[in-house]
Design a protein around this motif. Sequence first.
Motif, short mmCIF file in Angstrom:
data_model
loop_
_atom_site.label_atom_id
_atom_site.label_comp_id
_atom_site.label_asym_id
_atom_site.label_seq_id
_atom_site.Cartn_x
_atom_site.Cartn_y
_atom_site.Cartn_z
N GLU A 11 -2.16 14.41 13.07
CA GLU A 11 -3.32 13.67 13.57
C GLU A 11 -4.20 13.18 12.43
O GLU A 11 -4.72 12.06 12.46
N GLU A 14 -2.43 10.31 10.81
CA GLU A 14 -2.54 9.12 11.65
C GLU A 14 -3.87 8.40 11.40
O GLU A 14 -3.92 7.18 11.31
N GLU A 15 -4.96 9.19 11.32
CA GLU A 15 -6.27 8.59 11.11
C GLU A 15 -6.34 7.91 9.74
O GLU A 15 -6.98 6.86 9.59
N ARG A 19 -6.51 3.57 9.09
CA ARG A 19 -7.57 2.91 8.33
C ARG A 19 -7.06 2.10 7.14
O ARG A 19 -7.86 1.50 6.41
#
Length: 395
Positions: A11, A14-15, A19
Amino acid sequence: MPPPAPHLVDEILEEIFFRLPTPAALARASTASPHFRRIITERSFLRRYRKRHPPPLLGFVDEFGFHPAQASHSPAPIARALADAADFTYSFVPKPSNGTHWRPRDVCDGRVLLDDGSRFDMFKNLAVCDPLSQRYTLLPPIPMDQEKAPCEIKPILAPIGEEDETSFKVICVANFETKLVAFVFSFVAPEWSIATSTSWTSLGSLPFITRFVPYSECCSLSRFDYAHGRFYSASPWNDKLLVLDKRKLEFSTVSDVLVNDIQTGIVVGKEGALEMFSLVDDHSLYGSSDLHHTSQQNNCEPSNDWHLENIISLPDHYDYFTLGAAEGFLFLEATKRDTDDEGSPVTTDLDVDYFSLEVRTSELMEVCRMKKPCFDGLPVYWYFGFPPSLSKPSI
């Protein structure tokens, strides 16, 4: 302290990947490790990334293939990778039974809508294909139970929206003497159906041209631009827009619009406003060319309330033609006003330049150049996409 759970690590990654500023940077990150590539190529992640980072303009497609963006264009490396990996000759699609060849009729979401190249047969063979994955679907014949053949059929490859990325929808607008009929083919329910039928009189009047010349000689519908869930065509009127709602599949019109024949593009612009660009082009040797930029105050529903935003002057010594609009861009085709030694227009092959105008910034950029026969009239379509390494099969 125990290490974080694997799903939390994913997770966080992914972030971070979400970006990254460009699709090219995301593609480079995907090559760093198999773990990174697994996260980045998940359909759920790519769907989310594409909502925030629209796909870049990679070039144009015509009957002769794919023409990648030139080196000065920032997505040029991705465009070259696509040109190397994809098959825009459509050799993987079975040849049409009538002995003709496939030609593009629309491009959307990495897919190409093909017809069999027959210019006089209204009951055309159609196919939808993905040149990158080299997958295809052959469409059945359109069930024409009409007393009289249409003047034309305008095929549209509809955007996928929020549905399954491997599904698609084709809409064929049939232009009859007294009415418009929209036929729809869905990948989910693979057969043609009549979605709507509307008389010309119910839309306000007959097309302008049919009042003065026989219907068989009427001008065709212009290309449909897609914005806010609707398709817009600037022809056959010179004071209205024809609108087809994608969800409701209903025809309507927007009146009191000076659309300058077919030299118009409709696009979603700043803050989601519906914006229109009409080309005013003086084709004389020293004439000037301008884009009249108008917008609507109502961002959701088409209305007759248009306001002139500004007039954009285009570079001199070109003849311009509007191709259409998509993804926040207007597309223009341009040829230089060169003459031979005796002052007559040059009639050999032309160098044709293709420009994009970004609506948000009003920045005009040359995307690519093609050498084309004079007055060939072949349609040209824009192609948006991500690096081949991040592109899942769309069929």
